[in-house]
Write a protein that holds these residues in place. Sequence first.
Motif, PDB file in Angstrom:
ATOM      1  N   GLU A  43       0.822  -1.206   0.000  1.00  0.00           N
ATOM      2  CA  GLU A  43       0.000   0.000   0.000  1.00  0.00           C
ATOM      3  C   GLU A  43       0.857   1.257   0.000  1.00  0.00           C
ATOM      4  OE1 GLU A  43      -4.411  -0.719   1.729  1.00  0.00           O
ATOM      5  OE2 GLU A  43      -2.859  -0.304   3.223  1.00  0.00           O
ATOM      6  N   SER A  44       2.017   1.217   0.662  1.00  0.00           N
ATOM      7  CA  SER A  44       2.894   2.385   0.677  1.00  0.00           C
ATOM      8  C   SER A  44       3.444   2.700  -0.711  1.00  0.00           C
ATOM      9  CB  SER A  44       4.052   2.164   1.659  1.00  0.00           C
ATOM     10  OG  SER A  44       5.004   1.236   1.144  1.00  0.00           O
ATOM     11  N   LEU A  45       3.424   1.710  -1.606  1.00  0.00           N
ATOM     12  CA  LEU A  45       3.836   1.937  -2.991  1.00  0.00           C
ATOM     13  C   LEU A  45       2.713   2.536  -3.825  1.00  0.00           C
ATOM     14  CD1 LEU A  45       5.790  -1.388  -3.662  1.00  0.00           C
ATOM     15  CD2 LEU A  45       6.712   0.825  -2.953  1.00  0.00           C
ATOM     16  N   GLY A  46       1.494   2.582  -3.257  1.00  0.00           N
ATOM     17  CA  GLY A  46       0.352   3.176  -3.940  1.00  0.00           C
ATOM     18  C   GLY A  46      -0.690   2.189  -4.411  1.00  0.00           C
ATOM     19  N   VAL A  47      -0.445   0.894  -4.231  1.00  0.00           N
ATOM     20  CA  VAL A  47      -1.356  -0.126  -4.740  1.00  0.00           C
ATOM     21  C   VAL A  47      -2.390  -0.483  -3.675  1.00  0.00           C
ATOM     22  CG1 VAL A  47      -1.564  -2.434  -5.728  1.00  0.00           C
ATOM     23  CG2 VAL A  47       0.500  -1.068  -6.161  1.00  0.00           C
ATOM     24  N   PRO A  48      -3.687  -0.212  -3.899  1.00  0.00           N
ATOM     25  CA  PRO A  48      -4.703  -0.622  -2.920  1.00  0.00           C
ATOM     26  C   PRO A  48      -4.780  -2.143  -2.838  1.00  0.00           C
ATOM     27  CG  PRO A  48      -5.584   0.983  -4.503  1.00  0.00           C
ATOM     28  CD  PRO A  48      -4.269   0.504  -5.041  1.00  0.00           C
ATOM     29  N   LEU A  49      -4.938  -2.679  -1.645  1.00  0.00           N
ATOM     30  CA  LEU A  49      -4.997  -4.125  -1.495  1.00  0.00           C
ATOM     31  C   LEU A  49      -6.241  -4.719  -2.138  1.00  0.00           C
ATOM     32  CD1 LEU A  49      -3.625  -4.672   2.124  1.00  0.00           C
ATOM     33  CD2 LEU A  49      -2.438  -4.935  -0.064  1.00  0.00           C
ATOM     34  N   THR A  50      -7.258  -3.900  -2.394  1.00  0.00           N
ATOM     35  CA  THR A  50      -8.437  -4.401  -3.108  1.00  0.00           C
ATOM     36  C   THR A  50      -8.079  -4.871  -4.510  1.00  0.00           C
ATOM     37  OG1 THR A  50      -8.980  -2.185  -3.939  1.00  0.00           O
ATOM     38  CG2 THR A  50      -9.996  -2.863  -1.856  1.00  0.00           C
ATOM     39  N   GLU A  51      -6.966  -4.375  -5.063  1.00  0.00           N
ATOM     40  CA  GLU A  51      -6.559  -4.726  -6.422  1.00  0.00           C
ATOM     41  C   GLU A  51      -5.522  -5.842  -6.460  1.00  0.00           C
ATOM     42  OE1 GLU A  51      -8.570  -3.063  -8.647  1.00  0.00           O
ATOM     43  OE2 GLU A  51      -9.273  -2.578  -6.626  1.00  0.00           O
ATOM     44  N   ASP A 139     -11.604   6.544  -6.089  1.00  0.00           N
ATOM     45  CA  ASP A 139     -10.900   7.198  -4.990  1.00  0.00           C
ATOM     46  C   ASP A 139      -9.981   6.170  -4.320  1.00  0.00           C
ATOM     47  OD1 ASP A 139     -10.055   8.328  -2.600  1.00  0.00           O
ATOM     48  OD2 ASP A 139     -11.997   9.218  -2.131  1.00  0.00           O
ATOM     49  N   ARG A 140      -8.699   6.265  -4.580  1.00  0.00           N
ATOM     50  CA  ARG A 140      -7.764   5.276  -4.041  1.00  0.00           C
ATOM     51  C   ARG A 140      -7.681   5.348  -2.517  1.00  0.00           C
ATOM     52  NH1 ARG A 140      -2.839   6.143  -8.463  1.00  0.00           N
ATOM     53  NH2 ARG A 140      -4.217   6.320 -10.286  1.00  0.00           N
ATOM     54  N   GLY A 141      -7.829   6.540  -1.977  1.00  0.00           N
ATOM     55  CA  GLY A 141      -7.792   6.682  -0.528  1.00  0.00           C
ATOM     56  C   GLY A 141      -8.937   5.941   0.139  1.00  0.00           C
ATOM     57  N   LEU A 142     -10.115   6.008  -0.463  1.00  0.00           N
ATOM     58  CA  LEU A 142     -11.271   5.299   0.082  1.00  0.00           C
ATOM     59  C   LEU A 142     -11.017   3.797   0.121  1.00  0.00           C
ATOM     60  CD1 LEU A 142     -14.195   5.002   1.013  1.00  0.00           C
ATOM     61  CD2 LEU A 142     -14.923   5.387  -1.355  1.00  0.00           C
ATOM     62  N   LEU A 143     -10.376   3.265  -0.902  1.00  0.00           N
ATOM     63  CA  LEU A 143     -10.115   1.826  -0.955  1.00  0.00           C
ATOM     64  C   LEU A 143      -9.105   1.374   0.090  1.00  0.00           C
ATOM     65  CD1 LEU A 143     -10.037   1.209  -4.805  1.00  0.00           C
ATOM     66  CD2 LEU A 143     -11.865   0.650  -3.195  1.00  0.00           C
ATOM     67  N   ARG A 144      -8.396   2.288   0.697  1.00  0.00           N
ATOM     68  CA  ARG A 144      -7.417   1.921   1.717  1.00  0.00           C
ATOM     69  C   ARG A 144      -7.996   1.958   3.124  1.00  0.00           C
ATOM     70  NH1 ARG A 144      -1.719   4.829   0.562  1.00  0.00           N
ATOM     71  NH2 ARG A 144      -1.219   3.541   2.371  1.00  0.00           N
ATOM     72  N   ARG A 145      -9.253   2.311   3.262  1.00  0.00           N
ATOM     73  CA  ARG A 145      -9.865   2.371   4.591  1.00  0.00           C
ATOM     74  C   ARG A 145     -10.094   0.957   5.114  1.00  0.00           C
ATOM     75  NH1 ARG A 145     -11.021   7.506   6.096  1.00  0.00           N
ATOM     76  NH2 ARG A 145     -11.924   6.603   7.986  1.00  0.00           N
TER      77      ARG A 145
END
Length: 245
Positions: A43-51, A139-145
Motif C-alpha cells: 500500500e505504501s507503494l500506492g497499490v490498494p490491497l483491493t486490487e 478514490d484510491r484513498g477510500l479503498l485503503r480504509r
Amino acid sequence: MNGPHITVSVPAELHLFVAAERRRAEPGAVVTDGTSSLGHVVESLGVPLTEVGALSVDGRDVPNAHVPAAGEAVRVHAVVRPQEVPGAPLRFLLDVHLGTLARRLRLLGVDAAYENEDIGDPALAALSASDRRVMLTRDRGLLRRRELWAGAYVYSDRPADQLRDILQRFAPDLAPWTRCVACNGLLTPADKESVRDRLEGGTERSYDVFAACASCGRVYWRGAHHTRLEAVVAEALRDFAPTRH
C-alpha cells in the motif's frame, strides 16, 4: 523506513498506482522498517490491497500480514477475474462520482446502491461494512480504509468501459429490466389503471405495458429512450451473460 531491503515486482495492469520512477525499475528495491506487514508495504507503494489477488515471496504465497525479511523477492499479483466475493450476495455500493455506472448496473438488474451526495469516505466505508456491499470507486484513498467490507477500483472514466470492467471482473447475474434505475428498488408489472394518475396524457394514450417500482413508485414504459437502453442490455447479455455464475 530504514530496515531490510527487499525487491517488489508489480504487474503491468497495476502500474497506474505506482510512481513513474518506480515503474521503470522493475523489480524495484524497497527498504522496509522490519516490522510492517507486506500488505502495508504494498500500500505504501500506492497499490490498494483491493486490487491485489495474491502476494508471493520467493515463489511461495504469503498472507498480507507477512513481515518481509531482508533479501526477499516479492511479487504482487492482480486479482483473478472473475473475482469471487465470499460470504454475501454480490451487491455494490457506488460513490457520488459513479451515478451513470450505477444506473447502468441497475438497468441490468444488478443490486447497486448509490450515494448521490458526498457523504465522505468514513461514512461510505461504514456503509459498505454494514450492508456487506462491494465499494466501487475511483478514490484510491477510500479503498485503503480498513473498515471497508470489500472494494474495487473503477479503472476508466468512461461509463461504457466502466460497465464492461465491472461485469468482467465480478460476473454478476444479469436480470435486465427488473430494477428501478432511480432508486435500485425492484420493479413489478403494473396495469395502466393502477398507474394512470402518474402518467401524462401522451404516455397514457400511446402505451399499454408498464412496470412500477415497489420502493419509490416510479413508473416505467418503453418510451423514446428504450432503443438506446436496449442496446446497452443486448451488449451486456451478449458478452457477459454466458459467463455468469
